[in-house]
Design a protein around this motif. Structure first.
Motif, PDB file in Angstrom:
ATOM      1  N   GLU A  46       0.853  -1.189   0.000  1.00 23.04           N
ATOM      2  CA  GLU A  46       0.000   0.000   0.000  1.00 23.04           C
ATOM      3  C   GLU A  46       0.888   1.238   0.000  1.00 23.04           C
ATOM      4  O   GLU A  46       1.719   1.409   0.901  1.00 23.04           O
ATOM      5  CB  GLU A  46      -0.903   0.016   1.238  1.00 23.04           C
ATOM      6  N   TRP A  47       0.707   2.091  -0.977  1.00 24.42           N
ATOM      7  CA  TRP A  47       1.422   3.365  -0.993  1.00 24.42           C
ATOM      8  C   TRP A  47       0.934   4.228   0.160  1.00 24.42           C
ATOM      9  O   TRP A  47      -0.257   4.308   0.436  1.00 24.42           O
ATOM     10  CB  TRP A  47       1.183   4.072  -2.323  1.00 24.42           C
ATOM     11  N   VAL A  48       1.896   4.897   0.836  1.00 28.35           N
ATOM     12  CA  VAL A  48       1.569   5.726   1.999  1.00 28.35           C
ATOM     13  C   VAL A  48       1.766   7.211   1.704  1.00 28.35           C
ATOM     14  O   VAL A  48       0.892   8.031   1.974  1.00 28.35           O
ATOM     15  CB  VAL A  48       2.436   5.323   3.212  1.00 28.35           C
ATOM     16  N   SER A  49       2.939   7.542   1.134  1.00 23.68           N
ATOM     17  CA  SER A  49       3.249   8.959   0.960  1.00 23.68           C
ATOM     18  C   SER A  49       4.366   9.132  -0.056  1.00 23.68           C
ATOM     19  O   SER A  49       5.161   8.207  -0.284  1.00 23.68           O
ATOM     20  CB  SER A  49       3.665   9.562   2.303  1.00 23.68           C
ATOM     21  N   SER A  50       4.413  10.339  -0.652  1.00 22.82           N
ATOM     22  CA  SER A  50       5.453  10.689  -1.613  1.00 22.82           C
ATOM     23  C   SER A  50       6.005  12.061  -1.270  1.00 22.82           C
ATOM     24  O   SER A  50       5.285  12.904  -0.710  1.00 22.82           O
ATOM     25  CB  SER A  50       4.880  10.737  -3.033  1.00 22.82           C
ATOM     26  N   TYR A  60      -0.193  12.303   0.368  1.00 23.58           N
ATOM     27  CA  TYR A  60      -0.504  11.259   1.347  1.00 23.58           C
ATOM     28  C   TYR A  60      -1.718  10.444   0.930  1.00 23.58           C
ATOM     29  O   TYR A  60      -2.657  10.965   0.330  1.00 23.58           O
ATOM     30  CB  TYR A  60      -0.788  11.883   2.715  1.00 23.58           C
ATOM     31  N   ALA A  61      -1.692   9.185   1.311  1.00 22.26           N
ATOM     32  CA  ALA A  61      -2.886   8.369   1.174  1.00 22.26           C
ATOM     33  C   ALA A  61      -3.952   8.887   2.142  1.00 22.26           C
ATOM     34  O   ALA A  61      -3.624   9.388   3.224  1.00 22.26           O
ATOM     35  CB  ALA A  61      -2.561   6.912   1.479  1.00 22.26           C
ATOM     36  N   ASP A  62      -5.196   8.741   1.765  1.00 21.21           N
ATOM     37  CA  ASP A  62      -6.278   9.223   2.628  1.00 21.21           C
ATOM     38  C   ASP A  62      -6.243   8.563   4.000  1.00 21.21           C
ATOM     39  O   ASP A  62      -6.651   9.161   4.999  1.00 21.21           O
ATOM     40  CB  ASP A  62      -7.628   8.960   1.965  1.00 21.21           C
ATOM     41  N   THR A  63      -5.764   7.336   4.051  1.00 17.26           N
ATOM     42  CA  THR A  63      -5.759   6.588   5.303  1.00 17.26           C
ATOM     43  C   THR A  63      -4.793   7.174   6.341  1.00 17.26           C
ATOM     44  O   THR A  63      -4.919   6.890   7.530  1.00 17.26           O
ATOM     45  CB  THR A  63      -5.393   5.124   5.069  1.00 17.26           C
ATOM     46  N   VAL A  64      -3.828   7.981   5.900  1.00 16.74           N
ATOM     47  CA  VAL A  64      -2.827   8.529   6.837  1.00 16.74           C
ATOM     48  C   VAL A  64      -2.809  10.048   6.853  1.00 16.74           C
ATOM     49  O   VAL A  64      -2.102  10.652   7.675  1.00 16.74           O
ATOM     50  CB  VAL A  64      -1.409   7.995   6.527  1.00 16.74           C
ATOM     51  N   LYS A  65      -3.563  10.667   5.969  1.00 15.04           N
ATOM     52  CA  LYS A  65      -3.541  12.126   5.857  1.00 15.04           C
ATOM     53  C   LYS A  65      -3.921  12.768   7.173  1.00 15.04           C
ATOM     54  O   LYS A  65      -4.892  12.361   7.819  1.00 15.04           O
ATOM     55  CB  LYS A  65      -4.497  12.563   4.751  1.00 15.04           C
ATOM     56  N   GLY A  66      -3.141  13.752   7.589  1.00  8.33           N
ATOM     57  CA  GLY A  66      -3.395  14.440   8.841  1.00  8.33           C
ATOM     58  C   GLY A  66      -2.724  13.799  10.040  1.00  8.33           C
ATOM     59  O   GLY A  66      -2.678  14.388  11.120  1.00  8.33           O
ATOM     60  N   ARG A  67      -2.217  12.587   9.862  1.00  8.47           N
ATOM     61  CA  ARG A  67      -1.550  11.873  10.968  1.00  8.47           C
ATOM     62  C   ARG A  67      -0.063  11.641  10.696  1.00  8.47           C
ATOM     63  O   ARG A  67       0.739  11.633  11.625  1.00  8.47           O
ATOM     64  CB  ARG A  67      -2.230  10.527  11.210  1.00  8.47           C
ATOM     65  N   PHE A  68       0.286  11.430   9.439  1.00 11.06           N
ATOM     66  CA  PHE A  68       1.669  11.147   9.060  1.00 11.06           C
ATOM     67  C   PHE A  68       2.262  12.358   8.344  1.00 11.06           C
ATOM     68  O   PHE A  68       1.559  13.081   7.637  1.00 11.06           O
ATOM     69  CB  PHE A  68       1.738   9.949   8.119  1.00 11.06           C
ATOM     70  N   SER A  85      -0.762   9.640  16.184  1.00 13.10           N
ATOM     71  CA  SER A  85      -2.126   9.097  16.335  1.00 13.10           C
ATOM     72  C   SER A  85      -2.244   7.732  15.673  1.00 13.10           C
ATOM     73  O   SER A  85      -3.188   7.471  14.921  1.00 13.10           O
ATOM     74  CB  SER A  85      -3.150  10.078  15.732  1.00 13.10           C
ATOM     75  N   LEU A  86      -1.307   6.880  15.971  1.00 14.83           N
ATOM     76  CA  LEU A  86      -1.260   5.574  15.320  1.00 14.83           C
ATOM     77  C   LEU A  86      -2.462   4.720  15.702  1.00 14.83           C
ATOM     78  O   LEU A  86      -2.969   4.775  16.834  1.00 14.83           O
ATOM     79  CB  LEU A  86       0.042   4.862  15.669  1.00 14.83           C
ATOM     80  N   LYS A  87      -2.903   3.918  14.727  1.00 16.39           N
ATOM     81  CA  LYS A  87      -4.054   3.034  14.893  1.00 16.39           C
ATOM     82  C   LYS A  87      -3.609   1.594  14.666  1.00 16.39           C
ATOM     83  O   LYS A  87      -2.629   1.347  13.963  1.00 16.39           O
ATOM     84  CB  LYS A  87      -5.132   3.392  13.869  1.00 16.39           C
TER      85      LYS A  87
END
Length: 122
Positions: A46-50, A60-68, A85-87
């Motif tokens: 899964e791509w996370v960020s560039s 950022y991927a939507d799944t991490v935006k605002g946290r990473f 804010s890790l899940k």
């Protein structure tokens, strides 16, 4: 010889933070877009960020935006990923990757390291 060496992973409780690092060598780091990708247990990549060459553009991927937050230090040939804010669903093996093209954004990349494991659990 191209090398990408990830570090900084570990076990963290939900809501916690970690900072990943990736030491790069063997290619023109400052002229190369860089990426973080991850692989959760039993799932695909899964791509996370560039991040762009100078660090001025980040995606950022939507799944991490605002946290990473992705960043880089071109003087140190090092890529970072600050994770807040890790899940539990962030649990994965995290890899840094380099763009297949130098000085261009191709959105295709080479993984070169062994990754660093992030486990989010109480």
């Amino acid at each position: 010889q191209v090398q990408l060496v990830e570090s900084g992973g570990g076990l963290v409780q939900p809501g916690g933070s970690l900072r990943l690092s990736c030491a790069a060598s063997g290619f023109p780091f400052s002229s190369t877009w860089m990426y973080w990708v991850r692989q959760a247990p039993g799932k695909g990549l899964e791509w996370v960020s560039s991040i762009s060459t100078a660090g001025l553009t980040t995606v950022y991927a939507d799944t991490v935006k605002g946290r990473f937050t992705i960043s880089r230090d071109n003087a140190k040939n090092t890529l970072y990923l600050q994770m807040n804010s890790l899940k539990p669903e962030d649990t994965a093996l995290y890899y840094c990757a380099r763009d297949k093209r130098t000085a261009f954004y191709s959105n295709t990349y080479f993984l070169g390291g062994k990754g660093t494991l992030v486990t989010v659990s109480s």
